[in-house]
Each structure stands twice: as structure tokens, then as C-alpha cells.
Design a protein around this motif. Structure first.
Motif, mmCIF file in Angstrom:
data_model
loop_
_atom_site.group_PDB
_atom_site.id
_atom_site.type_symbol
_atom_site.label_atom_id
_atom_site.label_comp_id
_atom_site.label_asym_id
_atom_site.label_seq_id
_atom_site.Cartn_x
_atom_site.Cartn_y
_atom_site.Cartn_z
ATOM 1 N N SER A 1 -8.138 6.862 -12.766
ATOM 2 C CA SER A 1 -9.305 6.503 -13.573
ATOM 3 C C SER A 1 -9.743 7.705 -14.394
ATOM 4 C CB SER A 1 -10.464 6.059 -12.682
ATOM 5 O OG SER A 1 -10.321 4.715 -12.300
ATOM 6 N N ALA A 2 -9.891 7.482 -15.681
ATOM 7 C CA ALA A 2 -10.438 8.497 -16.580
ATOM 8 C C ALA A 2 -11.953 8.302 -16.602
ATOM 9 C CB ALA A 2 -9.840 8.349 -17.967
ATOM 10 N N GLU A 3 -12.651 9.032 -15.765
ATOM 11 C CA GLU A 3 -14.105 8.829 -15.683
ATOM 12 C C GLU A 3 -14.755 9.068 -17.040
ATOM 13 O OE1 GLU A 3 -18.055 10.325 -13.211
ATOM 14 O OE2 GLU A 3 -16.162 11.412 -13.011
ATOM 15 N N ASP A 4 -15.704 8.212 -17.392
ATOM 16 C CA ASP A 4 -16.347 8.222 -18.705
ATOM 17 C C ASP A 4 -15.305 8.068 -19.807
ATOM 18 O OD1 ASP A 4 -18.716 8.160 -20.141
ATOM 19 O OD2 ASP A 4 -18.730 10.321 -20.505
ATOM 20 N N GLY A 5 -14.287 7.264 -19.501
ATOM 21 C CA GLY A 5 -13.161 7.099 -20.418
ATOM 22 C C GLY A 5 -13.557 6.577 -21.783
ATOM 23 N N TYR A 6 -14.523 5.651 -21.837
ATOM 24 C CA TYR A 6 -14.880 5.043 -23.112
ATOM 25 C C TYR A 6 -15.509 6.057 -24.071
ATOM 26 C CZ TYR A 6 -16.898 1.979 -26.605
ATOM 27 O OH TYR A 6 -17.228 1.390 -27.795
ATOM 28 N N PHE B 1 -9.565 9.930 -9.579
ATOM 29 C CA PHE B 1 -10.319 9.931 -10.829
ATOM 30 C C PHE B 1 -10.637 11.341 -11.277
ATOM 31 C CE2 PHE B 1 -13.725 10.229 -7.750
ATOM 32 C CZ PHE B 1 -14.703 10.985 -8.358
ATOM 33 N N LEU B 2 -10.748 11.488 -12.595
ATOM 34 C CA LEU B 2 -11.113 12.765 -13.198
ATOM 35 C C LEU B 2 -11.757 12.479 -14.550
ATOM 36 C CD1 LEU B 2 -10.929 15.867 -12.805
ATOM 37 C CD2 LEU B 2 -8.788 15.796 -14.119
ATOM 38 N N ALA B 3 -12.870 13.153 -14.836
ATOM 39 C CA ALA B 3 -13.592 12.921 -16.079
ATOM 40 C C ALA B 3 -12.798 13.418 -17.282
ATOM 41 C CB ALA B 3 -14.951 13.602 -16.030
ATOM 42 N N PRO C 1 -15.748 14.694 -23.454
ATOM 43 C CA PRO C 1 -16.166 16.073 -23.752
ATOM 44 C C PRO C 1 -17.408 16.489 -22.973
ATOM 45 C CG PRO C 1 -15.563 14.945 -25.777
ATOM 46 C CD PRO C 1 -15.556 13.893 -24.689
ATOM 47 N N LEU C 2 -18.381 15.592 -22.862
ATOM 48 C CA LEU C 2 -19.620 15.917 -22.158
ATOM 49 C C LEU C 2 -19.360 16.204 -20.687
ATOM 50 C CD1 LEU C 2 -22.721 16.110 -22.145
ATOM 51 C CD2 LEU C 2 -22.791 13.656 -21.724
ATOM 52 N N HIS C 3 -18.625 15.326 -20.022
ATOM 53 C CA HIS C 3 -18.364 15.511 -18.592
ATOM 54 C C HIS C 3 -17.493 16.734 -18.327
ATOM 55 C CE1 HIS C 3 -19.613 11.580 -16.498
ATOM 56 N NE2 HIS C 3 -20.239 11.634 -17.659
ATOM 57 N N MET C 4 -16.488 16.955 -19.178
ATOM 58 C CA MET C 4 -15.614 18.118 -18.961
ATOM 59 C C MET C 4 -16.393 19.419 -19.108
ATOM 60 S SD MET C 4 -11.906 17.141 -20.677
ATOM 61 C CE MET C 4 -12.544 16.777 -22.323
ATOM 62 N N ALA C 5 -17.274 19.487 -20.099
ATOM 63 C CA ALA C 5 -18.004 20.725 -20.363
ATOM 64 C C ALA C 5 -19.135 20.961 -19.376
ATOM 65 C CB ALA C 5 -18.549 20.699 -21.788
ATOM 66 N N VAL C 6 -19.921 19.914 -19.102
ATOM 67 C CA VAL C 6 -21.139 20.087 -18.309
ATOM 68 C C VAL C 6 -20.891 19.948 -16.812
ATOM 69 C CG1 VAL C 6 -23.448 19.164 -17.898
ATOM 70 C CG2 VAL C 6 -22.567 19.312 -20.229
ATOM 71 N N THR D 1 -1.371 2.167 -12.089
ATOM 72 C CA THR D 1 -2.510 1.485 -12.719
ATOM 73 C C THR D 1 -3.336 2.519 -13.472
ATOM 74 O OG1 THR D 1 -2.620 -0.194 -10.972
ATOM 75 C CG2 THR D 1 -4.577 0.087 -12.329
ATOM 76 N N ILE D 2 -3.744 2.174 -14.678
ATOM 77 C CA ILE D 2 -4.585 3.048 -15.498
ATOM 78 C C ILE D 2 -5.914 2.347 -15.730
ATOM 79 C CG2 ILE D 2 -4.878 4.155 -17.741
ATOM 80 C CD1 ILE D 2 -2.732 5.448 -16.003
ATOM 81 N N ASN D 3 -6.985 2.989 -15.292
ATOM 82 C CA ASN D 3 -8.327 2.417 -15.428
ATOM 83 C C ASN D 3 -9.121 3.199 -16.461
ATOM 84 O OD1 ASN D 3 -10.596 0.782 -14.772
ATOM 85 N ND2 ASN D 3 -11.391 2.436 -13.492
ATOM 86 N N ILE D 4 -9.706 2.483 -17.414
ATOM 87 C CA ILE D 4 -10.528 3.111 -18.457
ATOM 88 C C ILE D 4 -11.965 2.625 -18.276
ATOM 89 C CG2 ILE D 4 -10.820 3.497 -20.923
ATOM 90 C CD1 ILE D 4 -8.157 4.524 -19.813
ATOM 91 N N PRO D 5 -12.775 3.361 -17.509
ATOM 92 C CA PRO D 5 -14.134 2.882 -17.206
ATOM 93 C C PRO D 5 -15.114 3.090 -18.360
ATOM 94 C CG PRO D 5 -13.324 4.517 -15.601
ATOM 95 C CD PRO D 5 -12.448 4.591 -16.805
ATOM 96 N N ASP D 6 -16.057 2.180 -18.437
ATOM 97 C CA ASP D 6 -17.262 2.396 -19.221
ATOM 98 C C ASP D 6 -18.320 2.835 -18.210
ATOM 99 O OD1 ASP D 6 -19.282 2.414 -21.110
ATOM 100 O OD2 ASP D 6 -19.648 0.262 -20.963
ATOM 101 N N THR D 7 -18.224 4.094 -17.815
ATOM 102 C CA THR D 7 -18.973 4.617 -16.668
ATOM 103 C C THR D 7 -20.483 4.497 -16.830
ATOM 104 O OG1 THR D 7 -17.168 6.148 -16.181
ATOM 105 C CG2 THR D 7 -19.317 6.686 -15.246
ATOM 106 N N VAL D 8 -20.974 4.623 -18.051
ATOM 107 C CA VAL D 8 -22.426 4.617 -18.253
ATOM 108 C C VAL D 8 -22.922 3.337 -18.910
ATOM 109 C CG1 VAL D 8 -22.589 7.127 -18.289
ATOM 110 C CG2 VAL D 8 -22.164 5.894 -20.423
ATOM 111 N N GLY D 9 -22.062 2.331 -19.057
ATOM 112 C CA GLY D 9 -22.488 1.052 -19.619
ATOM 113 C C GLY D 9 -22.854 1.113 -21.082
#
Length: 515
Positions: A139-144, A99-101, A104-109, A165-173
Motif C-alpha cells: 500500500s502506498a499510503e496517501d497514494g492519491y 505499507f509506506l507513505a 510529498p507531505l508524508h515523506m517530508a513531515v 497486490t497493489i493498493n492505492i489508498p485515498d488515505t484522507v478521503g
């Protein structure tokens, strides 16, 4: 597209991220075997690089599971991926989940990486993982919350590198069903090589929509894997609940027109096992697995059910594993009857000595209460499994005195290593006095975060199941104890939690937030 939905269970990984839900290696193996009986397609056993304990647990699960795919999470770097591959060596079928975020928020912060750096890192990590396993999930973390154009580039790139397999998470709901379903659909439409991989959804329950979002990702978006946990266990408000997904697909097959390979009769046993091991009690009104899920108290409802159960029931209790006749054994029952009931409950006994030890516990309990329920047997086996792990602290006996107007006193005797210790103390109540007596000897200095009591069955003869949650040095652990005597169950639970604090192998380091 296939009409088969792959069930990816992450109870042992994402579920374990609930504060206090950390599991021992043997507990993870027990749950993994139940998940295999449930016919889960993929079991995510942990995060191999997070700690040596998690690495060993994944290795043990990989060796124990024969039918399901065993998976380990890894950050998108060579070190983590190598660690995951090493942990999975014994698996009949294995998957590396990198997985990797990408938001924009996760990549920057969090990552402090540019989008181009993230893109190259994602592709490089999948290229490396494919050298170690044929089955690789990205998995694209914080994909949504990621930008569509950039996410399309990342997904296209990792599929080209061999992601299956490609996973697109809604990491923060944050998602809502229609928007999330359309988001997955748009991605699949815009990514040129989208048909080369299975698309997956992984939703958190912060707004109470994890199940709805996951089903929308399948129905609207075209995903064919759902990542979920037993009882919806997980950090914050939890994850998508496996039992709700499975029964929604089955009950509303007319709408979803999809199937999964889950043996639904094993749902309730899995729910009870996870609840017992983690100490997270299932709320009575929880869908499918709650104690009241099939209860009817309204006179109108009862009348309708008696005439035709379809009037108020859309599922049958027995179809998900609720026993129609729970009273099965008593003190006159023999060893063979006990063994047969274990088999019916799906509890595997590999060694004759383990069966003998469990039967001794059963007879001792049968002397205390006249009727033994399935839940009692599950608790007996859980106690037996805990004893197998080797306890530094072990309960022996307890005596206490409480009287109206007087301060309660308790004397507790327990083993500390290979020595026996006894201590007396007072408290605000008999439970408080008993735990104070234990602390007089142990002096753990741990902070008590939770004390809860749950009746295993109905009636005043029921065993009490006590959960104690302790925190010390940044670690949070659960201890569970069962006994017809609530005070004794409390002492057992406290000692159980202390055992986990005492064992350094229980330490778990979550390196970063995960999908």
C-alpha cells in the motif's frame, strides 16, 4: 481483466482504529467467523507489530478461519513484516500487507525520508516479505496525493520485487469519483508491469464519497479489489462500507458488469454483530443495514409497494439478511428449538456447556418478556461470549429508588475478582446513581465519553442495549450491556467497560497512521 471483484475486509484492523472500537481477541474471532460466513475473500485481522494483544488476536483469527485469506498489516520494515508472518503461521492462506507513505507531505513531515530512500525502502521490504509469504500486498499510503511519476516508479519497483497486490489508498478521503478512477487508470497504463498484480482501492469517507470513489476505481480505473469495512466502520468519518459496495455491484450489475463472492444474506447478521461488539450503533437511515432501509411510511409509497414492490424497492430485504418473521421463540420453547434458531442465525456453538449456559440466559429472558426476537438471541449470545472471556467485574443485582422531587438513589451489588461488593449512591437520575455506586467501590477515575441507549427490538418489552465509552491513560474502551431494565443494562455496560480497562491485554498501540 477478470469480472470478479475481491472483497478485502478490514473491520478488524482499520475499523478498530475508531476511538472506542477496540476489540478483544475473542471478539475478533467471533467477527472473523461471521466474515467467513459472509464469504469475504480477505480478512485483515490486525496490525501484528502494534501490540502483543493484536499479535495474539491475529494468531487466533488465523487459526480459526479456514476459507478466507487472513492478512496482517505491517510497516515496510523487516521487524514489522517478521512479526506479521509469525502471527499468520496458523493460517490456511495468509497475506502480508506492507505499507509506506509516498506523498510529498508524508515523506517530508512524517517519514523524513527522501523519495529515493522511500523507493529503496519499499522495494527492500517487499523483497523481504516475499521470503515469508507468497501473497504480499503493498500500500502506498496517501497514494492519491502522491506525484504520479514517483508513484509509478514505486509501484513498478515493488511489483518487480514480487508484490501480488497493489493498493492505492485515498488515505484522507480527498478524492472525487471521476478523478480517482482516472488516477488508478493512469497508473495502470503507465506502469509497465501493471498486469503482474491485482490493483486495489482503499477509500476513506471524509467527504462522504468512499463508496463512490471505490466503485469508480473499479469501473474506471480497472482495480479488482475493494478494501472496506462492515457498517463503514473506521477512524474519522469511516471507510468504504462493505454492504453498500456488495449491493451496488449486485443491484447495478447492468452497469458494473462485475461480481463478488459475498453471501449477501449474511450482511445484516454481520452488521448487527459488529455494532453490538463495538458499541457503534447503526443509524436508522443507513443504506442496506439501517432499520429504516426497507421501511415505507408514505401512503403513496405503501400503495405502490402493495401493488408491485419494484415501484419503490430496488433490493429485497430478505436478500441481505433481514428476517421476514422475527418472532420465533417464547418461554415455552425448548432447547432444540433454541439450538435450531442459533444455527439459522449463523451462530456457531462448539461446546455443549456453552449451549446450556446460553439456553439458561434465554429462559431467564423469556420469563421477563413474552416474545423473543432474533436480535434478543444475538444479544444473549454476545453476553455469553463476554462471560467466557473471564470478567473481573460482574453484575449481580441492583435496586434503585426515584421519585419526583427527590434525588434518586441506587444500590448495586457486583463481583470484584472473587469477592462480592455492594455500594449505595445518589445521582442526577437512576442511571447516574447506579454508576456512581459502582465508582464508590472501583474508583477507576475514568472519564465517561459516551452513554447511549438503543432498543434492541420494538415495543415497551424490548431489551435495552446500553453503550458506555470510557477513557483513561490514553486508552478508550466501549462497554455494552443488555437487559429489559435500562438501569441494569447501564450498570452492566459500565462494568463491561471497566473490565476492558482492567485487562492489560486490551491495550492497543497504533504505531502510526495507516492506509
Amino acid at each position: 481483466m477478470s469480472d470478479k471483484v475481491i472483497i478485502f475486509d478490514t473491520t478488524l484492523r482499520d475499523g478498530e482504529q475508531s476511538p472506542g472500537a477496540s476489540m478483544t481477541k475473542d471478539e475478533k474471532v467471533r467477527i472473523a467467523r461471521q466474515l467467513e460466513r459472509l464469504r469475504v475473500d480477505v480478512i485483515e485481522a490486525g496490525f501484528a507489530a502494534s501490540s502483543e494483544g493484536d499479535f495474539q488476536a491475529i494468531s487466533a483469527v488465523a487459526a480459526a478461519v479456514k476459507d478466507s485469506i487472513v492478512c496482517s498489516l505491517a510497516r515496510a520494515n523487516d521487524k514489522d513484516i517478521t512479526r506479521a508472518a509469525d502471527a499468520l503461521k496458523a493460517a490456511n492462506a495468509k497475506r502480508i500487507h506492507a505499507f509506506l507513505a509516498t506523498s510529498p507531505l508524508h515523506m517530508a513531515v512524517k517519514l523524513r525520508m527522501s523519495p529515493e530512500e522511500v523507493l529503496e525502502q519499499a522495494k527492500r521490504s517487499i523483497r523481504f516479505a516475499r521470503n515469508l509469504a507468497d501473497d504480499v500486498e503493498f500500500s502506498a499510503e496517501d497514494g492519491y496525493r502522491s506525484e504520479m511519476d514517483f508513484l509509478c516508479r514505486v509501484v513498478e519497483g515493488v511489483i518487480n520485487e514480487g508484490a501480488t497486490t497493489i493498493n492505492i489508498p485515498d488515505t484522507v478521503g480527498y478524492a472525487t469519483p471521476e478523478l480517482y478512477g482516472e488516477f488508478i487508470k493512469t497508473l495502470r497504463t503507465r506502469v509497465p508491469n501493471s498486469d503482474k498484480a491485482v490493483w486495489s482501492v482503499h477509500c476513506h469517507n471524509d467527504l462522504g464519497m468512499a463508496v463512490a470513489n471505490s466503485l469508480a476505481g473499479v469501473k474506471i480505473g480497472g482495480a479488482r479489489q475493494i478494501e472496506c469495512t462492515i457498517n463503514g466502520l473506521g477512524e474519522r468519518a469511516g471507510n468504504t462500507a462493505l454492504e453498500e459496495i456488495v449491493m451496488a455491484l449486485r443491484t447495478r450489475k447492468d452497469y458494473f458488469d462485475m461480481v463478488c463472492g459475498i453471501d449477501a444474506i449474511q450482511i445484516v447478521p454481520a452488521s448487527k454483530l459488529v455494532s453490538q461488539i463495538t458499541g457503534f450503533v447503526v443509524q436508522p437511515n443507513k443504506a442496506v443495514v439501517g432499520a429504516n432501509a426497507f421501511a415505507h411510511t408514505s401512503g403513496i409509497h405503501q400503495d405502490g409497494i402493495l401493488k408491485n414492490r419494484d415501484t419503490y424497492e430496488i433490493m429485497r430485504a430478505e436478500d441481505v439478511g433481514w428476517a421476514t418473521n422475527k418472532i420465533v421463540l417464547g418461554k415455552l420453547s425448548g432447547r432444540n428449538a433454541f439450538k435450531q434458531r442459533l444455527q439459522e442465525l449463523g451462530i456457531a456453538i462448539e461446546a455443549e456447556a456453552d449451549l446450556n449456559e446460553a439456553f439458561v440466559r434465554f429462559k431467564a429472558l423469556a420469563d421477563q418478556k413474552s416474545e423473543i426476537f432474533d436480535e434478543d438471541i444475538i444479544a444473549i449470545m454476545s453476553d455469553s461470549a463476554a462471560a467466557e472471556e473471564g470478567e473481573f467485574y460482574k453484575f449481580i443485582s441492583l435496586s434503585q429508588h426515584s421519585e419526583t422531587g427527590e434525588r434518586p438513589k441506587s444500590k448495586v451489588t457486583f463481583r470484584v475478582g472473587d469477592k462480592e461488593a455492594s455500594s449505595e449512591a445518589e445521582g442526577n437520575g437512576p442511571v447516574d446513581a447506579s454508576l456512581n455506586a459502582i465508582e464508590e467501590i472501583v474508583k477507576s477515575g475514568a472519564e465517561q465519553l459516551l452513554y447511549s441507549v438503543n432498543a434492541i427490538t420494538s415495543g415497551t418489552q424490548s431489551q435495552g442495549e446500553v453503550t458506555v465509552r470510557l477513557a483513561k491513560g490514553g486508552r478508550i474502551v466501549n462497554g455494552v450491556g443488555t437487559d429489559p431494565d435500562i438501569i441494569a443494562a447501564s450498570a452492566k455496560a459500565y462494568l463491561s467497560a471497566l473490565n476492558k480497562l482492567h485487562d492489560p491485554s486490551q491495550a492497543k498501540l497504533n504505531a502510526q497512521m495507516t492506509p
